[in-house]
Scaffold this active site. Structure first.
Site, mmCIF file in Angstrom:
data_model
loop_
_atom_site.group_PDB
_atom_site.id
_atom_site.type_symbol
_atom_site.label_atom_id
_atom_site.label_comp_id
_atom_site.label_asym_id
_atom_site.label_seq_id
_atom_site.Cartn_x
_atom_site.Cartn_y
_atom_site.Cartn_z
ATOM 1 N N SER A 145 -5.685 97.941 119.990
ATOM 2 C CA SER A 145 -4.795 97.008 120.670
ATOM 3 C C SER A 145 -5.609 96.138 121.629
ATOM 4 O O SER A 145 -6.521 95.447 121.205
ATOM 5 C CB SER A 145 -3.672 97.768 121.384
ATOM 6 N N GLU A 249 -4.266 93.170 112.974
ATOM 7 C CA GLU A 249 -2.956 93.805 113.097
ATOM 8 C C GLU A 249 -2.284 93.248 114.334
ATOM 9 O O GLU A 249 -2.918 92.588 115.151
ATOM 10 C CB GLU A 249 -3.093 95.328 113.194
ATOM 11 N N HIS A 320 -0.303 99.414 115.268
ATOM 12 C CA HIS A 320 0.581 100.114 116.194
ATOM 13 C C HIS A 320 1.549 101.016 115.427
ATOM 14 O O HIS A 320 2.763 100.801 115.412
ATOM 15 C CB HIS A 320 1.340 99.116 117.062
#
Length: 350
Positions: A145, A249, A320
């Site tokens: 992330s 992502e 995630h």
């Protein structure tokens, strides 16, 4: 997207801050094909540092649980001084968070560094990192992330492999652990494939691969969170993507924002340089407005990826989601866009 899935093949089945001087000269890893150094593999009993480069975790129960999780891996957690601190939505001031990371790379007893969580803020500490010390002490940096900012900066300025995988506070499902352990403890070169769905339906939606351009391609793996990656455009903390396999992502982004960010990568010249593209999971990536008349995520991806003329697919277990694989950033890999696989071609650790 959050449904239980079978195991895959893993070998085991501040404008002000950014205006600061960049510091002493460094040997930047500017070429995608340049060999990356290998940090030492993890061994049972190793001490690992716990840092918070971005968001904060100030609940004592949560921090205790995180230490227990690391201990369950057979590792000894060493918590950085500013973990548990709070400065707005950050885990302490920028220099404090940077000091924690610098200290872990200077500490000879620490064998690897886990980010406790993501959030936002890793990019803010990049000007304050001691790159000479980090380069001299290659250790695995682990997280995903917002930690993408560190992965990219390390690839550009430190020149050794890092791990885009669960943070210390992640769920660490059996799947994620079984993907992580062979990679970083055993120096294996796993094959990651599409997940099999476990839904009660005739045809599974989970684990589907959408191929935008078939074929195989090899290169070193670079990427991470799309939002964080595009925020580094135009800075000295983004490595060269020449011949790279770009993996991306995201989460909680509407289709038009994914479109906007891919457009930025295209206009900035990143997309035309890559040898292949892997789009992992985009969790809750759907706009709140009416669905009619708009593009779906797959349509947006097709518009951007198909014209590149390189192998590209969507659906890898990256992002995630509870069950995620660990991607060795900077390590050479081969993708098969039709099969939806990522084969690691060299050990990520020494």
């Amino acid at each position: 997207m959050h449904s239980r899935r079978d195991a895959i093949h893993t070998g085991l089945g501040l404008a002000a801050a950014l205006a600061l001087p960049l510091g002493p000269a460094f040997a930047q890893s500017s070429r995608s094909g340049a060999a990356m150094r290998k940090p030492a593999r993890l061994r049972q009993g190793d001490t690992v540092g716990l840092v918070e480069p971005a968001g904060f975790t100030d609940d004592t129960f949560d921090l205790a649980l995180i230490r227990q999780t690391v201990a369950a891996m057979g590792l000894v957690p060493k918590v950085a001084p500013h973990v548990g601190s709070r400065f707005g939505y950050l885990a302490g001031k920028d220099r404090e968070r940077a000091e924690d990371l610098n200290a872990m790379y200077a500490d000879k007893d620490v064998r690897a560094v886990f980010a406790i969580r993501g959030g936002w803020g890793s990019a803010r500490i990049l000007p304050y990192l001691d790159w000479a010390t980090i380069r001299a002490n290659p250790k695995l940096l682990i997280g995903f992330s917002d930690i993408t900012a560190l992965h990219m900066a390390f690839a550009a300025r430190a020149g050794f492999t890092t791990i885009h995988g669960p943070t210390a506070a992640s769920a660490w499902t059996e799947f994620s652990w079984n993907a992580f352990r062979p990679l970083v403890f055993d120096a294996q070169t796993p094959l990651y494939g599409p997940l099999k769905g476990s839904e009660d339906r005739l045809v599974q939606r989970g684990g589907q691969v959408r191929t935008f351009r078939p074929g195989k391609a090899s290169g070193r793996l670079l990427g991470g969170n799309l939002t964080v990656l595009t925020a580094l455009m135009g800075t000295p903390y983004l490595p060269s993507f020449d011949g790279a396999i770009l993996f991306i992502e995201d989460t909680n982004e509407a289709e038009y924002r994914i479109d906007r960010m891919l457009t930025q990568l295209a206009l900035g010249g990143v997309l035309r340089r890559v040898a292949g593209v892997v789009f992992g999971q985009c969790t809750d990536c759907r706009g709140n407005g009416p669905s009619f008349g708009g593009f779906t995520l797959s349509e947006v991806l097709k518009q951007h990826l198909e014209p590149l003329g390189v192998p590209a697919f969507q659906g890898a277990p990256i992002g995630h989601v509870p069950n995620q694989v660990s991607i060795p950033v900077g390590t050479r890999a081969e993708i098969d866009a039709e099969a939806g696989t990522i084969r690691i071609l060299e050990p990520a650790v020494a």
